[in-house]
Write an enzyme that holds these catalytic residues in place. Structure first.
Site, short mmCIF file in Angstrom:
data_model
loop_
_atom_site.label_atom_id
_atom_site.label_comp_id
_atom_site.label_asym_id
_atom_site.label_seq_id
_atom_site.Cartn_x
_atom_site.Cartn_y
_atom_site.Cartn_z
N ALA A 32 -40.21 -19.03 -42.76
CA ALA A 32 -39.07 -19.30 -43.64
C ALA A 32 -37.99 -20.10 -42.93
O ALA A 32 -37.37 -20.99 -43.51
CB ALA A 32 -38.50 -17.98 -44.16
N SER A 33 -37.77 -19.79 -41.65
CA SER A 33 -36.71 -20.49 -40.91
C SER A 33 -37.05 -21.97 -40.75
O SER A 33 -36.17 -22.83 -40.81
CB SER A 33 -36.50 -19.84 -39.54
OG SER A 33 -37.60 -20.06 -38.67
N LYS A 34 -38.32 -22.28 -40.55
CA LYS A 34 -38.70 -23.67 -40.38
C LYS A 34 -38.67 -24.42 -41.72
O LYS A 34 -38.37 -25.62 -41.74
CB LYS A 34 -40.08 -23.76 -39.73
CG LYS A 34 -40.09 -23.28 -38.28
CD LYS A 34 -39.09 -24.07 -37.42
CE LYS A 34 -39.14 -23.66 -35.96
NZ LYS A 34 -38.21 -24.46 -35.12
N ASN A 72 -25.39 -19.90 -26.94
CA ASN A 72 -26.14 -19.28 -28.04
C ASN A 72 -25.83 -20.10 -29.29
O ASN A 72 -24.72 -20.05 -29.82
CB ASN A 72 -25.71 -17.83 -28.23
CG ASN A 72 -26.44 -17.15 -29.37
OD1 ASN A 72 -27.24 -17.76 -30.08
ND2 ASN A 72 -26.17 -15.86 -29.56
N VAL A 73 -26.79 -20.89 -29.76
CA VAL A 73 -26.53 -21.81 -30.86
C VAL A 73 -26.22 -21.09 -32.17
O VAL A 73 -25.71 -21.70 -33.11
CB VAL A 73 -27.70 -22.79 -31.07
CG1 VAL A 73 -27.86 -23.70 -29.87
CG2 VAL A 73 -29.00 -22.04 -31.38
N TYR A 93 -40.26 -16.58 -39.25
CA TYR A 93 -40.41 -17.87 -38.57
C TYR A 93 -40.79 -18.95 -39.57
O TYR A 93 -40.19 -20.04 -39.58
CB TYR A 93 -41.48 -17.76 -37.48
CG TYR A 93 -41.63 -19.02 -36.66
CD1 TYR A 93 -40.73 -19.30 -35.63
CD2 TYR A 93 -42.66 -19.92 -36.90
CE1 TYR A 93 -40.85 -20.46 -34.87
CE2 TYR A 93 -42.80 -21.07 -36.14
CZ TYR A 93 -41.90 -21.33 -35.13
OH TYR A 93 -42.02 -22.48 -34.39
N ILE A 136 -48.81 -25.89 -30.00
CA ILE A 136 -48.45 -26.51 -28.72
C ILE A 136 -48.56 -25.46 -27.62
O ILE A 136 -48.22 -24.29 -27.81
CB ILE A 136 -47.01 -27.07 -28.77
CG1 ILE A 136 -46.83 -27.96 -30.01
CG2 ILE A 136 -46.71 -27.84 -27.48
CD1 ILE A 136 -47.74 -29.16 -30.08
N ASN A 177 -33.78 -28.13 -30.94
CA ASN A 177 -35.08 -27.59 -30.53
C ASN A 177 -35.07 -26.08 -30.33
O ASN A 177 -36.12 -25.44 -30.45
CB ASN A 177 -35.53 -28.28 -29.24
CG ASN A 177 -36.65 -27.53 -28.56
OD1 ASN A 177 -37.79 -27.59 -28.99
ND2 ASN A 177 -36.33 -26.80 -27.50
N SER A 206 -41.77 -27.29 -37.97
CA SER A 206 -43.08 -26.73 -37.61
C SER A 206 -44.03 -26.90 -38.79
O SER A 206 -43.59 -26.93 -39.94
CB SER A 206 -42.95 -25.25 -37.26
OG SER A 206 -44.22 -24.66 -37.06
#
Length: 243
Positions: free
Chosen positions: A139-141, A54-55, A137, A169, A74, A124
């Site tokens: 905000a995280s990217k 778990n990163v 999502y 994708i 990734n 992204s």
């Protein structure tokens, strides 16, 4: 064999883009280690090392960190909610994996990387333009994009750091996004018309860019965000493909 003699660590290599990058690196001669939250997936080549990881857990990342020439961040998750619908648990999940996970791996691996190392973060287009109902999502990217530039500036010339910003994708995340629409089939048709290449991307499209960024051919590329989206964000809202 552009990556012959190089060691690579790819997070989130179970499926999708991550698996595509693992396979591409192998075909170019790299030694590859990858990881994911669960047990080793079926079909993963025997010569690929697998870690159950778990990163978002910094201690766990520190344990498996090792000297490597190429680091690909990734691993990512997606929650389809607006800000007001987002829970604390959603925050911990999305920001934990997508933002803190990238931070954890960079912090652990950078001191161990040899001169000439390459970090490739999977950002992204959602970090540049907001997808509806993807608040966390998006905000995280955006965080990943900012961290990419900082690492390039702080750790050059020894290490290069770039981000790939995929568009739409063909993975499970794409299907989940279309499921939000009132008419998913119509939404998909409209989305295809917005792509200059008239198709969605495939994991191999992103893997090809990852191979180049990991290779010596990209020796002068660092601190950059490479958008790979089939021309979607290049078009204006009046793009002829919509008419």
């Amino acid at each position: 064999m552009r990556l012959a003699g190089k060691c690579a660590f790819v997070t989130g290599g179970r499926q999708g883009i991550g698996r595509g990058i693992v396979n591409a690196f192998l075909s170019e001669g790299a030694t590859v280690t990858t990881c994911g939250r669960g047990p080793r997936p079926g079909g993963l080549p025997e010569d690929v090392v697998w870690h159950e990881l778990n990163v978002s857990d910094p201690a766990a990342v520190n344990i498996i960190a090792e000297a490597t020439d190429i680091l690909v961040n990734n691993a990512g998750v997606q929650v389809e909610k607006t800000v007001v619908d987002t829970t604390d648990a959603d925050w911990e999940l999305v920001m934990g994996v997508n933002a803190r996970g990238v931070f954890n791996c960079c912090r652990a691996f950078v001191p161990l990387m040899p001169k000439g190392g390459s970090i490739i973060n999977i950002g992204s287009i959602s970090g540049n333009v907001a997808d509806p109902s993807m608040a966390l999502y998006n905000a995280s990217k955006a965080f990943v994009h900012g961290l990419t530039r900082s690492i390039a500036v702080d750790h050059g010339p020894d290490i290069r750091c770039n981000a790939i910003c995929p568009g739409w994708i063909e993975t499970g995340m794409l299907d989940a996004g279309f499921d939000l629409a009132d008419d998913p089939a119509k939404a998909k048709q409209d989305a295809l018309a917005r792509h200059a290449v008239r198709r969605f991307g495939k994991p191999d499209d992103i893997a090809a860019m990852a191979v180049w960024l990991a290779s010596n051919e990209a020796a002068f590329a660092t601190g950059q965000l490479f958008v790979i989206d089939g021309g979607m964000t290049a078009a204006s809202p009046l793009y002829p493909g919509l008419f």
